[in-house]
Design a protein around this motif. Structure first.
Motif, PDB file in Angstrom:
ATOM      1  N   ARG A 106       0.836  -1.209   0.000  1.00  0.00           N
ATOM      2  CA  ARG A 106       0.000   0.000   0.000  1.00  0.00           C
ATOM      3  C   ARG A 106       0.867   1.254   0.000  1.00  0.00           C
ATOM      4  NH1 ARG A 106      -2.867   2.790  -2.200  1.00  0.00           N
ATOM      5  NH2 ARG A 106      -4.048   4.346  -1.109  1.00  0.00           N
ATOM      6  N   PHE A 107       1.954   1.249   0.780  1.00  0.00           N
ATOM      7  CA  PHE A 107       2.893   2.371   0.806  1.00  0.00           C
ATOM      8  C   PHE A 107       3.473   2.614  -0.591  1.00  0.00           C
ATOM      9  CE2 PHE A 107       7.512   3.214   0.946  1.00  0.00           C
ATOM     10  CZ  PHE A 107       7.475   4.557   1.276  1.00  0.00           C
ATOM     11  N   LEU A 108       3.889   1.556  -1.267  1.00  0.00           N
ATOM     12  CA  LEU A 108       4.460   1.700  -2.616  1.00  0.00           C
ATOM     13  C   LEU A 108       3.426   2.230  -3.604  1.00  0.00           C
ATOM     14  CD1 LEU A 108       6.632  -1.546  -2.876  1.00  0.00           C
ATOM     15  CD2 LEU A 108       7.423   0.804  -2.469  1.00  0.00           C
ATOM     16  N   GLU A 109       2.190   1.771  -3.471  1.00  0.00           N
ATOM     17  CA  GLU A 109       1.111   2.277  -4.331  1.00  0.00           C
ATOM     18  C   GLU A 109       0.877   3.760  -4.098  1.00  0.00           C
ATOM     19  OE1 GLU A 109      -2.496  -0.461  -5.151  1.00  0.00           O
ATOM     20  OE2 GLU A 109      -1.825  -0.851  -3.088  1.00  0.00           O
ATOM     21  N   SER A 110       0.769   4.153  -2.840  1.00  0.00           N
ATOM     22  CA  SER A 110       0.478   5.548  -2.527  1.00  0.00           C
ATOM     23  C   SER A 110       1.636   6.465  -2.895  1.00  0.00           C
ATOM     24  CB  SER A 110       0.126   5.710  -1.043  1.00  0.00           C
ATOM     25  OG  SER A 110       1.235   5.407  -0.235  1.00  0.00           O
ATOM     26  N   ARG A 119       1.383  -4.015  -9.242  1.00  0.00           N
ATOM     27  CA  ARG A 119       0.963  -4.514  -7.928  1.00  0.00           C
ATOM     28  C   ARG A 119       0.404  -5.926  -8.051  1.00  0.00           C
ATOM     29  NH1 ARG A 119      -4.009  -1.826  -6.476  1.00  0.00           N
ATOM     30  NH2 ARG A 119      -4.800  -3.413  -7.876  1.00  0.00           N
ATOM     31  N   GLU A 120      -0.408  -6.136  -9.069  1.00  0.00           N
ATOM     32  CA  GLU A 120      -1.011  -7.460  -9.240  1.00  0.00           C
ATOM     33  C   GLU A 120       0.050  -8.519  -9.517  1.00  0.00           C
ATOM     34  OE1 GLU A 120      -4.150  -8.276  -8.445  1.00  0.00           O
ATOM     35  OE2 GLU A 120      -4.144  -6.193  -7.781  1.00  0.00           O
ATOM     36  N   ILE A 121       1.073  -8.159 -10.272  1.00  0.00           N
ATOM     37  CA  ILE A 121       2.158  -9.108 -10.533  1.00  0.00           C
ATOM     38  C   ILE A 121       2.945  -9.357  -9.247  1.00  0.00           C
ATOM     39  CG2 ILE A 121       4.307  -9.475 -11.815  1.00  0.00           C
ATOM     40  CD1 ILE A 121       2.976  -7.929 -14.134  1.00  0.00           C
ATOM     41  N   ILE A 136       9.098  -9.313   4.956  1.00  0.00           N
ATOM     42  CA  ILE A 136       9.143  -8.010   4.293  1.00  0.00           C
ATOM     43  C   ILE A 136      10.375  -7.895   3.392  1.00  0.00           C
ATOM     44  CG2 ILE A 136      10.266  -6.816   6.209  1.00  0.00           C
ATOM     45  CD1 ILE A 136       7.565  -5.275   3.964  1.00  0.00           C
ATOM     46  N   ASP A 137      11.517  -8.411   3.824  1.00  0.00           N
ATOM     47  CA  ASP A 137      12.721  -8.353   2.994  1.00  0.00           C
ATOM     48  C   ASP A 137      12.563  -9.198   1.725  1.00  0.00           C
ATOM     49  OD1 ASP A 137      13.997  -6.580   4.687  1.00  0.00           O
ATOM     50  OD2 ASP A 137      15.015  -8.152   5.821  1.00  0.00           O
ATOM     51  N   GLU A 138      11.831 -10.287   1.828  1.00  0.00           N
ATOM     52  CA  GLU A 138      11.561 -11.116   0.649  1.00  0.00           C
ATOM     53  C   GLU A 138      10.613 -10.390  -0.299  1.00  0.00           C
ATOM     54  OE1 GLU A 138      12.123 -15.376   2.978  1.00  0.00           O
ATOM     55  OE2 GLU A 138      10.096 -14.627   2.600  1.00  0.00           O
ATOM     56  N   LEU A 139       9.614  -9.709   0.241  1.00  0.00           N
ATOM     57  CA  LEU A 139       8.704  -8.934  -0.599  1.00  0.00           C
ATOM     58  C   LEU A 139       9.467  -7.841  -1.347  1.00  0.00           C
ATOM     59  CD1 LEU A 139       5.740  -8.383  -1.501  1.00  0.00           C
ATOM     60  CD2 LEU A 139       5.725  -6.630   0.267  1.00  0.00           C
ATOM     61  N   LYS A 140      10.412  -7.214  -0.686  1.00  0.00           N
ATOM     62  CA  LYS A 140      11.207  -6.171  -1.343  1.00  0.00           C
ATOM     63  C   LYS A 140      11.982  -6.752  -2.520  1.00  0.00           C
ATOM     64  CE  LYS A 140      11.689  -3.152   2.678  1.00  0.00           C
ATOM     65  NZ  LYS A 140      12.627  -2.525   3.612  1.00  0.00           N
ATOM     66  N   ILE A 141      12.500  -7.962  -2.363  1.00  0.00           N
ATOM     67  CA  ILE A 141      13.200  -8.621  -3.469  1.00  0.00           C
ATOM     68  C   ILE A 141      12.219  -8.903  -4.598  1.00  0.00           C
ATOM     69  CG2 ILE A 141      14.405 -10.739  -4.155  1.00  0.00           C
ATOM     70  CD1 ILE A 141      15.561 -10.754  -1.236  1.00  0.00           C
ATOM     71  N   ILE A 142      11.011  -9.315  -4.263  1.00  0.00           N
ATOM     72  CA  ILE A 142       9.992  -9.580  -5.284  1.00  0.00           C
ATOM     73  C   ILE A 142       9.676  -8.301  -6.046  1.00  0.00           C
ATOM     74  CG2 ILE A 142       7.554 -10.204  -5.625  1.00  0.00           C
ATOM     75  CD1 ILE A 142       7.963 -12.201  -3.249  1.00  0.00           C
ATOM     76  N   VAL A 143       9.503  -7.180  -5.340  1.00  0.00           N
ATOM     77  CA  VAL A 143       9.224  -5.898  -5.996  1.00  0.00           C
ATOM     78  C   VAL A 143      10.380  -5.520  -6.927  1.00  0.00           C
ATOM     79  CG1 VAL A 143       8.866  -3.422  -5.618  1.00  0.00           C
ATOM     80  CG2 VAL A 143       7.678  -5.083  -4.177  1.00  0.00           C
ATOM     81  N   LEU A 144      11.604  -5.690  -6.446  1.00  0.00           N
ATOM     82  CA  LEU A 144      12.775  -5.402  -7.290  1.00  0.00           C
ATOM     83  C   LEU A 144      12.777  -6.280  -8.535  1.00  0.00           C
ATOM     84  CD1 LEU A 144      15.732  -5.005  -4.767  1.00  0.00           C
ATOM     85  CD2 LEU A 144      14.913  -3.297  -6.391  1.00  0.00           C
ATOM     86  N   MET A 145      12.478  -7.558  -8.371  1.00  0.00           N
ATOM     87  CA  MET A 145      12.495  -8.480  -9.506  1.00  0.00           C
ATOM     88  C   MET A 145      11.395  -8.154 -10.517  1.00  0.00           C
ATOM     89  SD  MET A 145      15.158 -10.277  -9.104  1.00  0.00           S
ATOM     90  CE  MET A 145      14.951 -11.436 -10.445  1.00  0.00           C
ATOM     91  N   VAL A 146      10.234  -7.711 -10.050  1.00  0.00           N
ATOM     92  CA  VAL A 146       9.166  -7.318 -10.975  1.00  0.00           C
ATOM     93  C   VAL A 146       9.596  -6.088 -11.767  1.00  0.00           C
ATOM     94  CG1 VAL A 146       6.804  -6.421 -11.120  1.00  0.00           C
ATOM     95  CG2 VAL A 146       7.297  -8.414  -9.689  1.00  0.00           C
TER      96      VAL A 146
END
Length: 172
Positions: A106-110, A119-121, A136-146
């Motif tokens: 939500r923070f990244l979206e806003s 976001r959906e990916i 959370i650190d794994e999610l950050k890696i996922i965002v970077l990879m997307v």
């Protein structure tokens, strides 16, 4: 698996610069990653490739860092997301992602870093990741990879937020 993804991110500047899965698997093995980790990461990257396939990215001339993402189909078929719309997460998504990851998304979206298409990916790829809930650190890696897979480079402040660990940070 996430160590392998970080290695791929750091060694291949964009998703299209990454070698084919067989060659990448050999390189990862030569760098000492375990076969199971490599298999999981290659499977996850294959899913990422499928998720971003057919994606149309329109960059703004005024702000090259911002992008509009359309997930296939003709542009007139896609309805723009309303500024007051809200993404409702399923029970499975809430349990697998956890409150901290959902809040970060939500923070990244806003912050206009994560358009609704990306976001959906991110959510789909996070759901394919191991762990309950996803860290959370794994999610950050996922965002970077997307972002890496689509060729969209986040600005420096976003990269700092995604790459730097929270440990040792001083709150202001």
């Amino acid at each position: 698996m996430f160590e392998v993804l970080v290695f791929v991110y750091e060694n291949y500047w964009r998703g299209d610069a990454c070698p084919e899965p067989e060659q990448l698997g050999r390189k990862l093995s030569a760098h000492g990653f375990e076969a199971e980790e490599i298999r999981e990461a290659l499977h996850w990257l294959d899913g990422l490739s499928l998720a971003t396939q057919g994606m149309q990215i329109e960059r703004s001339v005024e702000d090259p860092a911002s992008a509009t993402v359309r997930l296939g189909g003709p542009p007139e078929a896609a309805l723009p997301q309303s500024s007051d719309s809200m993404r409702v997460y399923s029970q499975a998504e809430q349990e697998h992602l956890g409150a901290e990851c959902l809040g970060f998304i939500r923070f990244l979206e806003s912050s206009n870093v994560l358009p609704c298409g990306l976001r959906e990916i991110v959510v789909e790829r996070a759901m394919a990741a191991p762990g309950d809930p996803v860290e959370i650190d794994e999610l950050k890696i996922i965002v970077l990879m997307v972002h890496w897979s689509t060729g969209i480079e986040p600005d420096a402040l976003v990269l700092d937020e995604l790459c730097e660990s929270r440990e040792g940070r001083t709150a202001h």
